[in-house]
Design a protein around this motif. Structure first.
Motif, PDB file in Angstrom:
ATOM      1  N   HIS A  81     -12.550  -6.969   3.327  1.00 34.95           N
ATOM      2  CA  HIS A  81     -12.583  -5.506   3.259  1.00 34.95           C
ATOM      3  C   HIS A  81     -13.894  -4.945   3.759  1.00 34.95           C
ATOM      4  CE1 HIS A  81      -9.026  -6.037   1.005  1.00 34.95           C
ATOM      5  NE2 HIS A  81      -9.685  -6.916   0.274  1.00 34.95           N
ATOM      6  N   TYR A 216     -15.209  -5.601  -2.480  1.00 34.90           N
ATOM      7  CA  TYR A 216     -15.115  -4.166  -2.742  1.00 34.90           C
ATOM      8  C   TYR A 216     -16.487  -3.649  -3.151  1.00 34.90           C
ATOM      9  CZ  TYR A 216     -10.152  -5.316  -3.252  1.00 34.90           C
ATOM     10  OH  TYR A 216      -8.877  -5.763  -3.047  1.00 34.90           O
ATOM     11  N   VAL A 218     -17.672   0.151  -2.158  1.00 33.84           N
ATOM     12  CA  VAL A 218     -17.567   1.602  -2.376  1.00 33.84           C
ATOM     13  C   VAL A 218     -16.193   1.893  -2.989  1.00 33.84           C
ATOM     14  CG1 VAL A 218     -17.690   3.860  -1.254  1.00 33.84           C
ATOM     15  CG2 VAL A 218     -18.945   1.919  -0.304  1.00 33.84           C
ATOM     16  N   GLN A 223     -10.071   5.232  -7.325  1.00 32.69           N
ATOM     17  CA  GLN A 223     -10.850   4.348  -8.199  1.00 32.69           C
ATOM     18  C   GLN A 223     -12.009   5.118  -8.816  1.00 32.69           C
ATOM     19  OE1 GLN A 223     -11.669   1.419  -5.194  1.00 32.69           O
ATOM     20  NE2 GLN A 223      -9.573   0.652  -5.225  1.00 32.69           N
ATOM     21  N   GLY A 268      -2.426   3.390   0.560  1.00 32.36           N
ATOM     22  CA  GLY A 268      -3.520   2.519   0.996  1.00 32.36           C
ATOM     23  C   GLY A 268      -4.867   2.883   0.409  1.00 32.36           C
ATOM     24  N   LYS A 271      -4.759   1.889  -5.173  1.00 34.64           N
ATOM     25  CA  LYS A 271      -4.261   2.166  -6.530  1.00 34.64           C
ATOM     26  C   LYS A 271      -4.072   0.863  -7.313  1.00 34.64           C
ATOM     27  CE  LYS A 271      -0.809   4.804  -4.903  1.00 34.64           C
ATOM     28  NZ  LYS A 271      -1.204   5.064  -3.518  1.00 34.64           N
ATOM     29  N   THR A 272      -3.716  -0.205  -6.593  1.00 31.23           N
ATOM     30  CA  THR A 272      -3.417  -1.463  -7.292  1.00 31.23           C
ATOM     31  C   THR A 272      -4.590  -1.926  -8.145  1.00 31.23           C
ATOM     32  OG1 THR A 272      -2.136  -1.997  -5.333  1.00 31.23           O
ATOM     33  CG2 THR A 272      -2.411  -3.757  -6.939  1.00 31.23           C
ATOM     34  N   ASP A 609       1.155  -4.037   1.627  1.00 33.21           N
ATOM     35  CA  ASP A 609      -0.158  -3.857   2.247  1.00 33.21           C
ATOM     36  C   ASP A 609      -0.357  -4.841   3.408  1.00 33.21           C
ATOM     37  OD1 ASP A 609      -2.853  -2.813   2.327  1.00 33.21           O
ATOM     38  OD2 ASP A 609      -3.500  -4.697   1.439  1.00 33.21           O
ATOM     39  N   ARG A 611      -2.955  -5.125   6.083  1.00 30.07           N
ATOM     40  CA  ARG A 611      -4.224  -4.432   6.321  1.00 30.07           C
ATOM     41  C   ARG A 611      -4.465  -3.987   7.758  1.00 30.07           C
ATOM     42  NH1 ARG A 611      -6.705  -8.801   2.428  1.00 30.07           N
ATOM     43  NH2 ARG A 611      -6.278  -7.703   0.506  1.00 30.07           N
ATOM     44  N   ARG A 634       1.862   2.625   5.820  1.00 29.86           N
ATOM     45  CA  ARG A 634       1.638   1.170   5.994  1.00 29.86           C
ATOM     46  C   ARG A 634       0.485   0.935   6.960  1.00 29.86           C
ATOM     47  NH1 ARG A 634       2.391   0.530   1.848  1.00 29.86           N
ATOM     48  NH2 ARG A 634       3.034   2.678   1.704  1.00 29.86           N
ATOM     49  N   ARG A 637      -4.768   1.803   6.293  1.00 25.22           N
ATOM     50  CA  ARG A 637      -5.077   1.507   4.885  1.00 25.22           C
ATOM     51  C   ARG A 637      -6.563   1.294   4.665  1.00 25.22           C
ATOM     52  NH1 ARG A 637      -0.489   1.185   2.223  1.00 25.22           N
ATOM     53  NH2 ARG A 637      -1.091  -0.235   0.548  1.00 25.22           N
TER      54      ARG A 637
HETATM   55  N1  LIG Z   1     -12.793  -0.083  -2.868  1.00 27.15           N
HETATM   56  C1  LIG Z   1     -12.186  -0.662  -1.862  1.00 27.15           C
HETATM   57  N2  LIG Z   1     -12.864  -0.967  -0.741  1.00 27.15           N
HETATM   58  C2  LIG Z   1     -12.247  -1.544   0.307  1.00 27.15           C
HETATM   59  N3  LIG Z   1     -10.946  -1.886   0.322  1.00 27.15           N
HETATM   60  C3  LIG Z   1     -10.218  -1.608  -0.768  1.00 27.15           C
HETATM   61  C4  LIG Z   1     -10.797  -0.999  -1.909  1.00 27.15           C
HETATM   62  N4  LIG Z   1      -9.824  -0.865  -2.840  1.00 27.15           N
HETATM   63  C5  LIG Z   1      -8.698  -1.370  -2.316  1.00 27.15           C
HETATM   64  N5  LIG Z   1      -8.923  -1.825  -1.077  1.00 27.15           N
HETATM   65  C6  LIG Z   1      -7.945  -2.408  -0.150  1.00 27.15           C
HETATM   66  O1  LIG Z   1      -7.139  -1.343   0.303  1.00 27.15           O
HETATM   67  C7  LIG Z   1      -5.836  -1.831   0.616  1.00 27.15           C
HETATM   68  C8  LIG Z   1      -4.783  -0.933   0.013  1.00 27.15           C
HETATM   69  O2  LIG Z   1      -4.800  -1.040  -1.386  1.00 27.15           O
HETATM   70  P1  LIG Z   1      -3.468  -0.856  -2.245  1.00 27.15           P
HETATM   71  O3  LIG Z   1      -2.381  -1.724  -1.735  1.00 27.15           O
HETATM   72  O4  LIG Z   1      -3.850  -0.976  -3.658  1.00 27.15           O
HETATM   73  O5  LIG Z   1      -3.120   0.653  -1.897  1.00 27.15           O
HETATM   74  P2  LIG Z   1      -2.146   1.643  -2.632  1.00 27.15           P
HETATM   75  O6  LIG Z   1      -2.912   2.851  -2.958  1.00 27.15           O
HETATM   76  O7  LIG Z   1      -1.443   0.946  -3.751  1.00 27.15           O
HETATM   77  O8  LIG Z   1      -1.138   1.988  -1.453  1.00 27.15           O
HETATM   78  P3  LIG Z   1       0.441   2.331  -1.492  1.00 27.15           P
HETATM   79  O9  LIG Z   1       0.560   3.737  -1.975  1.00 27.15           O
HETATM   80  O10 LIG Z   1       0.866   2.175  -0.095  1.00 27.15           O
HETATM   81  O11 LIG Z   1       1.054   1.368  -2.442  1.00 27.15           O
HETATM   82  C9  LIG Z   1      -5.789  -3.245   0.123  1.00 27.15           C
HETATM   83  O12 LIG Z   1      -5.927  -4.101   1.224  1.00 27.15           O
HETATM   84  C10 LIG Z   1      -6.961  -3.363  -0.806  1.00 27.15           C
HETATM   85  O13 LIG Z   1      -7.465  -4.675  -0.846  1.00 27.15           O
END
Ligand SMILES: Nc1ncnc2c1ncn2[C@@H]1O[C@H](COP(=O)(O)OP(=O)(O)OP(=O)(O)O)[C@@H](O)[C@H]1O
Length: 778
Positions: A81, A216, A218, A223, A268, A271-272, A609, A611, A634, A637
């Motif tokens: 990331h 991760y 920032v 978050q 993207g 949220k996870t 996801d 990337r 998709r 992200r």
């Molecule tokens: N703080 C961060 N810095 C950099 N990358 C991040 C950070 N937080 C999450 N990611 C990356 O961002 C990508 C998207 O995260 P995630 O799948 O949780 O998105 P989401 O909000 O759930 O999207 P969706 O609504 O499509 O489900 C992932 O590859 C994750 O590893």
């Protein structure tokens, strides 16, 4: 000329890849979508004055693959990331600061701990930061206040005469309405650095280490807002860390960590991990208190198997070395131990792969319901992991007892509905609510997460929380703990596509036109000068409305990628009718970059996801505005720039296209596009003109409902279309058809020579010419 053709004409050509940063060229240093330039914290100025170290930018990293081929930004490296955590100045042990221009500067580990510990904000500062990041947090329903109201009302009623009761009721209703209108806004202390998770919220050191290892640094907007909310503890007798609109840190706004949360944040945006970190942290602290506790204490529901297994992977990475386990609900596994005589099941009904068919795209499968268990089977393993991730049908089937009764899950303290709006949509609603009701602990905390959430979902959530509480109260043998509020957190504009991608809405008139347009995307060099053809480098996803259309399009394009580039192995189709193992294999190959073009249905529209995905093609228009937001999400992200979303539409789509056009316009406005002049701040343009939006018909409520349920009706009649075949995608591959056409051409040329004539094709075979295609819509 058809006025709607102009829709595509007004779209600016996407810049050529050479001048463009693509999602596949790797992670960006700052994953935030809004307010990046809002200097944050008392140390912001001090940090700014530090000299930027040269060579710290991500782009200086030695690339193992040519950028154009490194689709997934070094997918093999865990810390993809951001910078490699082991490199000095790039992660572990150092703090990197992101500036507006994307350059990084570093701070020593001591600086990092020190500044993170000291980082505190007064109320104005909190408000400024949250607003800059477009975060809005409100108390949707405060049951504590409601309870006080109803108690007061009871007393009043007794006191006053009957004729006054009506007035009291009226006043109470008006009060409630008023409160609904003026929802209390909260301003939690924002999380501006992941190091604060340790220093300010005391999360487990191992969990903090795992977050760091993921690279991760920032926090994204969601978050930044959700983690402090979910991790803050109510301080007995102390002041809350969360201030409210009126600035009072009174008991009714001190919600520290104890509430249900409804979150709407862009696709993207991470949220996870925003819901996983607090769950893992909470399980870890519970673990200390009752280390013998076994079995699931957190349940995460996701609409598809692909998304569920992705969540399990994320959870495992975050919980590594902590003793907390995460598992996927699998066939033949039980969640609660059942008595011997109750053990029965038809193993085939568990975790059936057809569940995802219930999504709008594959809605014929939506008729399938949870099958009743039949036949006996041997005792299965019981889930021991603390975190259980499942699709609703798989979990419900595992909970169903003889006679259809659903087993209770009193040990569950955390329930997450990922993609909550689709889980509470009529297709899944019954199953999801049955699981929710089965979680009978009065201490259950629910999290609903999605990039789109209608007000009907909010209403349904409040209704469910109320009816659940009523039934708990009626069956409780001892007094229940006080009710906790429901909080809503919204990032950016609700139901809007992310602002960092370019949208192209292309009028293709007919099905044949769409195929032509798609081939132009696959062979961009032939149309490099075209104003209307966007650049779209692999890897990309192509969405169709139904499974048969996905299969037919795959056969059609099978030989479109030349053998030198990997040929037919580069293109694949993924849908819910494939076996689980086939689906997993395709997902793995796509993630590895072995498959370049993946044709699919809405099965992959949500949550999944990839990337480094460079783009998304809506070969068939999505069934709703929300479906568009998720499909195009998709790409782009974690703040990656350069993603492209292409949507083809035909005459049949015109009644519905306004939905999509509105989403595009809102997303472009969010991006900072100046209205009217066609020039955007981030290299985009105003692709949907206001007057054209006005010219498009507005679909009626019924039309919208029908579209959501069934898609464009004409497109469902793949075979039965009155012999015209206009909706049909040929199932003969382009290569086979070209070969047949050429053969045909050669035959007629030779006939022409024999006849002494010279037909239009005499002696000339145009290999690969689009005009030779005769199979469209045959
Ligand atoms: N703080 C961060 N810095 C950099 N990358 C991040 C950070 N937080 C999450 N990611 C990356 O961002 C990508 C998207 O995260 P995630 O799948 O949780 O998105 P989401 O909000 O759930 O999207 P969706 O609504 O499509 O489900 C992932 O590859 C994750 O590893």
């Amino acid at each position: 000329m058809d006025v709607f053709k102009l829709l595509s004409r007004t779209s600016k050509a996407t810049p050529a890849p050479s001048s463009q940063k693509l999602p596949s060229s790797g992670a960006v240093a700052n994953p935030q979508l809004f307010g990046r330039d809002a200097a944050e914290g008392p140390h912001a100025n001090a940090r700014k004055s530090r000299k930027r170290k040269r060579g710290q930018d991500k782009t200086d990293l030695p690339a193992e693959l040519p950028v154009a081929l490194d689709f997934f930004g070094g997918a093999s490296q865990p810390a993809q990331h951001t910078e490699k955590p082991t490199q000095k100045g790039r992660g572990q042990g150092t703090k990197s600061e992101q500036h507006q221009d994307g350059a990084l500067e570093t701070a020593s580990p001591e600086d990092m701990e020190e500044s993170a510990a000291e980082e505190d904000y007064d109320e104005d500062e909190r408000k400024r930061i949250l607003r800059a990041h477009k975060l809005k947090i409100v108390i949707l329903e405060d049951y504590k206040v409601q309870e006080i109201d109803s108690r007061d009302r009871g007393k009043e009623k007794k006191k006053r005469k009957k004729d006054k009761v009506e007035k009291i009721e009226r006043d109470a209703k008006a009060k409630k309405k008023e409160r609904k209108k003026e929802k209390k806004q909260l301003f939690p202390r924002p999380l501006t650095d992941f190091a604060q998770l340790r220093t300010a919220y005391g999360i487990s050191p191992r969990l903090a280490e795992n977050i760091k290892e993921q690279g991760y640094k920032v926090p994204t907007e969601v978050q930044l807002g959700a983690l402090p909310l979910l991790l803050s503890k109510r301080r007995d007798g102390g002041r809350s860390e969360i201030s409210s609109t009126n600035g009072h840190d009174s008991a009714d706004t001190d919600v520290g960590g104890d509430f249900d949360l409804l979150t709407v944040a862009p696709t993207g945006s991470g949220k996870t991990i925003a819901f996983l970190i607090p769950i893992i942290n909470s399980l870890l602290s519970e673990e200390k208190a009752s280390s013998n506790a076994k079995g699931p204490r957190a349940v995460i529901i996701a609409p598809t198997k692909e998304l569920a297994s992705q969540i399990v992977n994320e959870a495992r990475k975050l919980a590594r070395g902590t003793g907390i386990k995460a598992t996927l609900m699998r066939k033949g596994v039980e969640v609660v131990k059942r008595p011997e005589e109750d053990i029965e099941d038809d193993v085939d009904t568990l975790g059936t792969s057809s569940e995802e068919d219930r999504s709008a795209s594959d809605s014929e499968a939506g008729k399938r319901t949870a099958k009743k268990p039949k036949g006996r089977r041997r005792r299965a393993d019981v889930v021991k992991a603390a975190i259980l991730v499942a699709t609703p049908l798989a979990l419900l089937n595992a909970l169903k007892q003889q006679g259809g009764e659903v087993s209770q899950l009193p040990s569950i303290r955390h329930l997450v509905l990922d993609e909550a709006d689709v889980l509470l949509d009529p297709l899944f609603c019954e199953q999801t609510l049955a699981i929710w009701t089965a979680c009978t602990s009065p201490l259950l905390r629910v999290g609903l997460w999605s990039a789109t959430m209608g007000s009907n979902i909010e209403d349904l959530t409040m209704q469910t929380l109320n009816s659940r509480w009523t039934s708990l109260a009626s069956s409780a043998t001892e007094s229940l703990p006080p009710r906790h509020p429901l909080i809503r957190l919204v990032v950016g504009l609700r139901d809007t596509a992310i602002p960092n991608i370019t949208h192209k809405l292309i009028y293709a008139a007919t099905e044949q036109g769409k195929l032509l347009g798609l081939r132009q995307l696959l062979h961009p060099t032939a149309t490099a000068s075209s104003e209307t053809t966007p650049w779209l480098l692999p890897p990309f996803l192509i969405f169709t409305q139904t499974i048969p259309r996905a299969i037919a399009l795959h056969s059609e394009l099978l030989y479109d990628i030349p053998p030198e580039a990997g040929g037919s192995s580069r293109i694949a189709v993924l849908h819910a009718d494939l076996s689980s193992s086939a689906r997993e294999a395709i997902m793995t190959r796509f993630r590895r970059g072995e498959i370049w073009v993946l044709i699919t249905t809405d099965l992959l529209a949500r949550g999944v996801d990839f990337r480094g995905l460079n783009g998304v093609v809506n070969y068939d228009v999505p069934n709703s505005a929300a479906a568009y937001v998720h499909r195009v999400g998709r790409t782009g992200r974690a703040g990656r720039e350069g993603g492209v979303a292409v949507t083809f539409y035909t005459k049949e789509d015109i009644p519905y296209i306004k939905n999509v056009a509105n989403v595009i316009r809102a997303s472009e406005n969010l991006r900072g596009t100046k209205s009217g002049d066609g020039e955007g701040e981030v290299g985009g343009g105003e692709s949907i003109k206001g007057w054209l939006l006005d010219a498009l018909p507005t679909p009626t409520k019924r039309e919208k409902q029908m579209l959501k349920k069934r898609g464009v009706e004409a497109r469902r009649r793949v075979k039965d279309d009155g012999g015209k075949g206009t909706m049909r995608i040929s199932t003969k591959s382009g290569y086979d058809r070209r070969r047949d056409n050429n053969l045909q051409g050669a035959k007629s040329a030779s006939r022409g020579r024999v006849d002494g004539g010279a037909g239009p094709r005499a002696g000339k075979v145009d290999m690969g010419s689009e005009s030779d295609f005769e199979g469209f819509g045959e």
